[in-house]
Design a protein around this motif. Structure first.
Motif, PDB file in Angstrom:
ATOM      1  N   ARG A  38      28.541  46.366  26.270  1.00 13.14           N
ATOM      2  CA  ARG A  38      28.381  45.399  27.370  1.00 13.14           C
ATOM      3  C   ARG A  38      29.544  45.555  28.342  1.00 13.14           C
ATOM      4  O   ARG A  38      30.543  44.849  28.275  1.00 13.14           O
ATOM      5  CB  ARG A  38      28.340  43.982  26.816  1.00 13.14           C
ATOM      6  CG  ARG A  38      27.157  43.747  25.931  1.00 13.14           C
ATOM      7  CD  ARG A  38      27.190  42.375  25.307  1.00 13.14           C
ATOM      8  NE  ARG A  38      26.193  42.312  24.259  1.00 13.14           N
ATOM      9  CZ  ARG A  38      26.246  41.489  23.238  1.00 13.14           C
ATOM     10  NH1 ARG A  38      27.232  40.635  23.119  1.00 13.14           N
ATOM     11  NH2 ARG A  38      25.294  41.520  22.331  1.00 13.14           N
ATOM     12  N   HIS A  39      29.369  46.467  29.243  1.00 18.15           N
ATOM     13  CA  HIS A  39      30.425  46.801  30.181  1.00 18.15           C
ATOM     14  C   HIS A  39      29.871  46.734  31.594  1.00 18.15           C
ATOM     15  O   HIS A  39      28.677  46.943  31.819  1.00 18.15           O
ATOM     16  CB  HIS A  39      30.940  48.216  29.862  1.00 18.15           C
ATOM     17  CG  HIS A  39      32.216  48.549  30.521  1.00 18.15           C
ATOM     18  ND1 HIS A  39      32.274  49.149  31.752  1.00 18.15           N
ATOM     19  CD2 HIS A  39      33.499  48.349  30.122  1.00 18.15           C
ATOM     20  CE1 HIS A  39      33.542  49.308  32.081  1.00 18.15           C
ATOM     21  NE2 HIS A  39      34.304  48.843  31.118  1.00 18.15           N
ATOM     22  N   ARG A  40      30.738  46.453  32.548  1.00 16.32           N
ATOM     23  CA  ARG A  40      30.321  46.343  33.936  1.00 16.32           C
ATOM     24  C   ARG A  40      29.676  47.632  34.453  1.00 16.32           C
ATOM     25  O   ARG A  40      28.794  47.614  35.298  1.00 16.32           O
ATOM     26  CB  ARG A  40      31.518  45.982  34.803  1.00 16.32           C
ATOM     27  CG  ARG A  40      31.186  45.809  36.258  1.00 16.32           C
ATOM     28  CD  ARG A  40      32.388  45.385  37.068  1.00 16.32           C
ATOM     29  NE  ARG A  40      32.944  44.116  36.669  1.00 16.32           N
ATOM     30  CZ  ARG A  40      32.560  42.939  37.170  1.00 16.32           C
ATOM     31  NH1 ARG A  40      31.613  42.892  38.071  1.00 16.32           N
ATOM     32  NH2 ARG A  40      33.127  41.821  36.775  1.00 16.32           N
ATOM     33  N   SER A  41      30.100  48.763  33.921  1.00 22.85           N
ATOM     34  CA  SER A  41      29.542  50.034  34.381  1.00 22.85           C
ATOM     35  C   SER A  41      28.053  50.159  34.035  1.00 22.85           C
ATOM     36  O   SER A  41      27.333  50.897  34.714  1.00 22.85           O
ATOM     37  CB  SER A  41      30.327  51.209  33.813  1.00 22.85           C
ATOM     38  OG  SER A  41      30.350  51.156  32.407  1.00 22.85           O
ATOM     39  N   LEU A  42      27.597  49.436  33.036  1.00 23.25           N
ATOM     40  CA  LEU A  42      26.157  49.415  32.729  1.00 23.25           C
ATOM     41  C   LEU A  42      25.377  48.851  33.908  1.00 23.25           C
ATOM     42  O   LEU A  42      24.359  49.417  34.318  1.00 23.25           O
ATOM     43  CB  LEU A  42      25.878  48.607  31.463  1.00 23.25           C
ATOM     44  CG  LEU A  42      24.408  48.270  31.187  1.00 23.25           C
ATOM     45  CD1 LEU A  42      23.570  49.521  31.013  1.00 23.25           C
ATOM     46  CD2 LEU A  42      24.299  47.362  29.977  1.00 23.25           C
TER      47      LEU A  42
END
Length: 123
Positions: A38-42
């Motif tokens: 769950r990362h912003r880059s997703l």
């Protein structure tokens, strides 16, 4: 620009659309289970994959109009369905915020499937 350029661009963008939505969909579904994903880059990848749908659609329209290429009707239909699917998923993002990863993951995989179907019907 020549017809070959537009055909090559449209074909290459089709592959990038399918692969980027596939990776984004699998990543989002994996994020349901594993918090480390769950990362912003997703969300950036999902956004880029969905913007690419409209870039691909524009390239297809240019190919049909400027280069006078006639596409099969269902190829155009599935291409337009990709854009409609992006609009629907984006429209439900607030209502399904508690299921964000499921929505984006399944939405991206659905768009990937529509892209694959369009590629098979494109000839």
């Amino acid at each position: 620009m020549s017809t070959d350029f537009w055909v090559t661009l449209h074909t290459a963008l089709g592959w990038v659309l399918v692969l980027s939505n596939g990776v984004a969909g699998l990543w989002a579904l994996g994020a349901i289970r594993w918090a480390a994903l769950r990362h912003r880059s997703l969300m950036w990848l999902v956004g880029a994959a969905w913007v690419l749908v409209f870039v691909q659609l524009t390239a297809g329209v240019i190919l049909m109009r400027i280069a006078a290429v006639q596409a099969p009707a269902f190829h155009v239909f599935y291409g337009a369905c990709c854009a409609v699917a992006v609009f629907f998923v984006y429209a439900y993002r607030q209502q399904l915020a508690h299921r964000r990863y499921e929505l984006f993951g399944l939405g991206a995989l659905f768009i990937m499937g529509l892209g694959i179907r369009a590629m098979f019907l494109g000839g």
